[in-house]
Design an enzyme around this catalytic site. Structure first.
Site, short mmCIF file in Angstrom:
data_model
loop_
_atom_site.label_atom_id
_atom_site.label_comp_id
_atom_site.label_asym_id
_atom_site.label_seq_id
_atom_site.Cartn_x
_atom_site.Cartn_y
_atom_site.Cartn_z
N ASP A 162 55.34 36.15 -9.05
CA ASP A 162 55.13 34.78 -8.77
C ASP A 162 56.19 34.25 -8.39
O ASP A 162 57.31 34.76 -8.72
CB ASP A 162 54.54 34.05 -10.42
CG ASP A 162 54.23 32.80 -10.01
OD1 ASP A 162 52.79 32.58 -10.06
OD2 ASP A 162 54.94 31.51 -10.11
N HIS A 186 57.43 31.50 -9.36
CA HIS A 186 58.38 30.60 -10.43
C HIS A 186 58.97 31.77 -11.19
O HIS A 186 58.09 32.85 -11.63
CB HIS A 186 57.36 29.52 -11.11
CG HIS A 186 57.03 28.59 -10.10
ND1 HIS A 186 55.76 28.56 -9.63
CD2 HIS A 186 57.38 27.25 -9.96
CE1 HIS A 186 55.55 27.76 -8.79
NE2 HIS A 186 56.35 26.85 -9.09
N ASP A 230 52.45 32.12 -5.21
CA ASP A 230 52.77 31.14 -4.55
C ASP A 230 54.10 31.38 -3.54
O ASP A 230 54.85 30.38 -3.33
CB ASP A 230 53.01 30.15 -5.73
CG ASP A 230 53.48 30.60 -6.98
OD1 ASP A 230 53.69 31.83 -6.94
OD2 ASP A 230 53.56 30.09 -7.90
N HIS A 289 54.33 31.09 -18.04
CA HIS A 289 55.22 30.24 -18.61
C HIS A 289 55.02 29.90 -19.99
O HIS A 289 55.84 29.05 -20.70
CB HIS A 289 55.17 28.84 -17.84
CG HIS A 289 55.50 29.06 -16.35
ND1 HIS A 289 56.80 29.43 -15.82
CD2 HIS A 289 54.99 28.64 -15.05
CE1 HIS A 289 56.98 29.32 -14.72
NE2 HIS A 289 55.68 29.04 -14.21
ZN LIG Z 1 54.17 29.89 -9.83
ZN LIG Z 2 58.78 35.65 -11.22
#
Ligand SMILES: [Zn+2]
Ligand SMILES: [Zn+2]
Ligand SMILES: [Zn+2]
Lengths: 569, 438
Positions: free
Chosen positions: B151, B153, B240, B112
């Site tokens: 991931d 996110h 996750d 991120h």
């Molecule tokens: Zn994540």
């Molecule tokens: Zn991703």
């Protein structure tokens, strides 16, 4: 007085040490096929005309179990291994009578697969039919919950002479190494037991009734009774003996490399402020990787008898040994022959040595003397290179905290302690070609036996505490205890140290020698659903490998004897 | 004897003495049970699996990727230097030929973290993968890199860093941004005018399971990779998507992650998120390591697994198939998209608002790209955080043409310092980082 006995590949060294330093020393040839004779005659000789009541105990380091493993002369034993999700334990098979039975714990010790007791019974009866007497029982994560291992023992123990449980042999993780460790304990058990019972009986018959201790690979000792339950700890005690023999002469505020120069190999270890560096997991022998605690020792195929040859105009030394030096009737030139040519070695056939080195000299197109110098120099340089490699290996061990990663200690040894047969000649040259401060261990050729005699009893305890479950457990100790709320790391340290001291005394330590360390202390907040529910505490404590309380006096005497050039015989 | 088919390197850095805060998901305990599982399985004794000690990155490694405001030491903790260092260590081991593949199991994560860094967002401060990749480009001269972000996110930081880089293919599959932080990663986000189509997003409906993830891999990721022909495949290996993860709503499993890894065959994997520390991470990571090493992972099954219960519904399958087709269409049409985006444009501009959830403030960005036909174009970002700092950050890309380089230096040297606390310059061709201050 204390007896130290160290069985080596060619010689068995026996010493008697006491207030006057080295009181007596003998060397007897080792006949591997008659190890008992070497040990027994060694002990008999060293005690001749000595008042037995003056001898407190004897410490023995033998190659008995090591040789049996290396030569693959082990009896058939059985293994029962529990089996659940993860890597299939079939991959870790150690022997023919190896049975996988359903049953599994997870990483936190929760049962995820019930134990198949019927399968345990079946495995046991098949092992009985195959004539098995000694069995190892191991489960994955048994150090977090040993219930399955204990239940299996309950079921099978009436049928077998001895059962070894995985969680008792070590408190460390690694299911495959735990399997191997239990297997080796079971495998060497009958040999170890028979041998030392025979030694014990023969000594008793002669009226030599002294307690016997066995040297372990971590440089500590255990008493005879303990060794029967943990015979695997006697494996590879040899390298530890020489390290322990040099500790007394290492400064306690410096980092030192110990070099034990033998015929075939040079064994190396590192002392930090007089304390040996331990191996990260455990000893590795033949194809076996174990959880048996050991000193970090590093062996390189360079020694006095290494074969010297020239290939494509380049000089090569070792790693093989074809026989003794030509000066002693061997077939090929060796560094020892170079020492003869250089006039640094005596009591051999110098002419034969010269002949060997001359052949090398011709291939290199230089004089015989020059060839001898180059052989010896290169041997020394390669040994030092290997020592530096060992240091960088220790410094590149992974670490798991920010503190260690950024501020962890990097070792930089400044001293060399040299022992083994040709120690003085090598030491002289190490001084000439390096910046190390070099010294020779007094009585370098029996220092291993002196180290064996003076080592203290060591042991280790691992304690897990969970303040949410309110439970503490020490797998190796069969210890489980309920905790009161508010249990802290300090409480855990106290609890572990108490267990450790009890264990050490039980295994033969004297109360004056309980120098303990916390070797690992980890504490984690356990958070579930964003709420702190308790602490997960893990602590390892050890009795630090080192020498017994009386050592300083004895070592001081040995130094004095060595200065005065006295050599008892 | 257990043997790895593919020589695999591991860096394990669980940072047992570092947390964002005591009860934060990114805390000391996160990889504890994972390490227990890996040690207990004996993976480090397998012939062909080698563990390396995590190194530390230098400030220069960070500055090659990020504009840290006010500087790297202020936005990074010691643990960030080692986490990125762990990725760098494994990248070097791969490039030096010590291993065929590597996995950096490190924390804290990084995907991120964007090009400009004012603080922490989504548990990330600096981008571990980007720092590693740019180091490898500089030290080993590799060019084309693919980053596959698995991931849960959206990897919005990595996307931001490579938005204008046509030599870096970034594909992120993640839970639909309408239902999860950071709320981006829709399939119309496809990169800037000089690099359109090398950023690809595959948003997935909640409760996507094994079948859905493997469909994405087979129908979109693998065909695109085959055409892109990267020198290096990097996997941002967040965990996750697991059905037990407390922060997300997906139905992926340990075996699913292992299957995905076995088929993706990344050269390097770097751990990202994953916060089901007892029920998922120990099993997912063992599965991943075995898959990387080309070993049998079929017995790696987490205790709570049930294929029946986790199976995805037919509407999820249909949605995913449709998304994959759209992504493939974008990829195939990328040259046309670029031409359309560049038409009559000298400066391409964008406004961004970036929320730093860990530290609780907003950054506003005005970004200007000089559209160039010779190179991917020089970039400047006017970035400010209210009541804190305002900076102008100039990025001259790795393969900048002479003209773009000149523009970059002009922006850096001639822009009026007036409104800015600092003007910063990344000169990638010269591998230099410069700072102008009031
Ligand atoms: Zn994540
Ligand atoms: Zn991703
Ligand atoms: Zn340009």
């Amino acid at each position: 007085m204390i007896i130290g006995l160290d069985v080596g590949g060619t010689h068995t060294d026996v010493v008697l040490v006491g207030e006057n330093g080295l009181e007596r020393r003998i060397k007897v040839p080792t006949d591997t096929s008659a190890l008992f004779d070497a040990v027994f005659s060694g002990l008999e000789h060293i005690t001749r005309d000595i008042d037995i009541s003056q001898i407190s105990h004897a410490v023995l380091s033998t190659t008995l179990t090591t040789n049996a493993i290396v030569q693959d002369k082990l009896p058939a034993v059985g293994m029962i291994v529990t089996c659940g999700p993860g890597i299939d334990p079939e991959y870790f098979r150690t022997c023919e009578q190896y049975y996988r039975v359903a049953g599994a714990m997870d990483h936190s010790g929760r049962q995820i697969v019930k134990l198949d007791e019927k399968a345990v019974e079946d495995a046991a009866s098949r092992m009985r039919e195959a004539g098995i007497e000694y069995v190892g029982v191991v489960g994955k994560f048994s150090i977090r919950n040993p219930t399955h291992e204990k239940r299996i023992r309950e079921i099978i123990s009436p049928m077998f002479e001895k059962v070894f449980l995985g969680h008792n042999v070590s408190g460390n993780f690694s299911f495959p190494r735990r399997i191997t460790t239990a297997f080796l304990n079971a495998s060497v058990y009958p040999l170890h037991k028979r041998f030392f019972e025979a030694v014990r009986q023969s000594l008793d018959k002669k009226g030599i009734q002294i307690p016997i201790y066995i040297l372990k690979a971590d440089g500590g000792t255990m008493d005879f009774e303990t060794s029967i339950d943990f015979p695997g700890q006697s494996i590879l005690s040899g390298p530890a003996a020489s390290v322990m023999g040099s500790i007394g002469f290492a400064a306690d505020d410096q980092e030192t490399i110990v070099l034990d120069i033998g015929g075939t190999t040079t064994d190396m270890a590192v002392l930090i402020n007089g304390v040996p560096v331990l191996a990260p997991y455990g000893i590795e022998i033949a194809e076996h990787k174990t959880l048996i605690r050991a000193l970090h020792s590093y062996s390189v195929g360079l020694g006095g008898d290494s074969t010297v040859r020239v290939e494509h105009g380049h000089l090569f030394i070792g790693p093989d040994r074809t026989g003794p030096a030509m000066a002693y009737g061997g077939p090929e030139p060796t560094p020892t022959d170079a020492l003869f040519v250089l006039g640094k070695a005596q009591n051999g056939d110098r002419e034969k040595a010269e002949k060997g080195i001359e052949a090398i000299a011709q291939l290199l197109g230089i004089s015989t003397a020059e060839a001898a110098r180059r052989i010896f120099d290169q041997t020394c340089r390669e040994i030092l290179d290997s020592a530096r490699q060992m240091v960088s290996l220790i410094n590149s061990r992974p670490v798991y905290t920010v503190r260690e990663a950024l501020h962890g200690h990097r070792i930089k040894p400044t001293r060399l302690l040299v022992l083994g047969g040709p120690a003085p000649m090598f030491a002289e040259n190490f001084t000439a070609i390096s910046d190390y401060q070099v010294s020779v261990v007094p009585h370098w050729d029996v220092a291993n036996a002196v180290g064996t005699a003076l080592s203290r009893t060591t042991c280790e305890v691992t304690l897990f505490a969970d303040t949410y479950k309110l439970e503490a457990s020490a797998p190796e100790e069969m210890f489980v205890q309920a905790l009161k709320p508010g249990f802290t790391m300090a409480d855990a340290t106290e609890m572990a140290t108490e267990l450790l001291e009890k264990k050490a005394l039980r295994e033969g330590a004297s109360s004056g020698d309980l120098v303990t360390d916390v070797t690992e202390a980890l504490e984690f907040n356990m958070v579930r659903d964003f709420r702190m529910i308790g602490k997960n505490i893990r602590i390892k404590v050890q009795v630090r490998p080192g020498l017994i309380g009386q050592y300083e006096k004895i070592i001081a005497q040995i130094k004095k004897q060595s200065r005065n050039g006295e050599t008892p015989c | 004897m257990l043997k790895a088919k593919t020589h695999t390197g591991l860096v394990f850095f669980p940072a047992y003495d570092w947390a964002i805060s005591a009860t934060h998901p990114e805390r000391e305990e996160r990889l504890l049970y994972t390490q227990d599982q890996i040690s207990e399985e004996g993976l480090l004794d397998v012939e062909g699996i080698d563990e390396f000690k995590a190194g530390v990155v230098d400030i220069e490694d960070v500055q090659r990727v990020h504009f840290c405001v006010p500087d790297a030491r202020s936005v990074m903790t010691e643990s960030h230097f080692i986490s990125a260092g762990g990725a760098k260590t494994i990248g070097k081991a791969k490039m030096d030929g010590l291993v065929d593949r590597g996995f950096a199991l490190v924390r804290p994560p990084g995907h991120h973290a964007m090009r400009v860094v004012h603080g922490g967002r989504g548990f990330c401060n600096v981008n571990n993968e980007a720092i590693m990749i740019e180091y490898l480009r500089k030290a080993y001269g590799i060019d084309r890199v693919a980053i596959i972000d698995t991931d849960c996110h959206h990897g919005d930081g990595t996307q931001d860093i490579y938005w204008h880089d046509p030599d870096t293919l970034f594909i992120s599959m993640h839970q639909d941004g309408r239902t999860l932080f950071p709320g981006t990663g829709f399939n119309n986000e496809t990169g800037g005018p000089t690099a359109a189509g090398t950023t690809l997003n595959i948003p997935l409906p909640p409760y996507t399971s094994e079948e859905g993830f493997l469909t994405v891999l087979e129908k979109a990721v693998l065909p695109i990779l085959q055409e892109f022909k990267p020198d290096l495949i990097v996997n941002s290996a967040g965990q996750d998507n697991h059905f037990t993860d407390p922060l997300t709503n997906m139905n992926f499993s340990a075996k699913g992650y292992a299957d995905l890894t076995a088929r993706l065959k990344p050269d390097i994997a770097v751990l990202e998120g994953g916060y089901s520390i007892e029920s998922a991470l120990p099993y997912v990571n063992v599965g991943l390591i075995l898959a990387m090493a080309g070993m049998d992972y079929s017995h790696v099954v987490e205790p709570e697994y049930s294929a029946e219960r986790l199976r995805q519904g037919p509407s999820i399958t249909a949605t995913i198939e449709k998304t994959c087709q759209q992504v493939i269409d974008t990829w195939n049409d990328r040259q046309n998209i670029r031409i359309r985006m560049q038409e009559n444009v000298i400066y391409a501009e964008r406004n961004n608002t970036v929320f730093y959830d860990t530290d609780g403030f907003y950054e506003t960005q005005h970004e200007t790209l000089q559209v160039c036909r010779e190179c991917s174009g020089v970039l400047k970002i006017d970035s400010s955080v209210e009541r804190k700092m305002r900076v102008l950050a100039v990025h001259i890309p790795r393969k900048a043409c002479e003209n773009c380089r000149k523009t970059g230096y002009q922006w850096f040297e001639k822009t009026d310092m007036g409104p800015y606390d600092m003007i910063l310059l990344q000169d990638r061709p010269e591998d230099q980082y410069r700072v102008r201050k009031q």
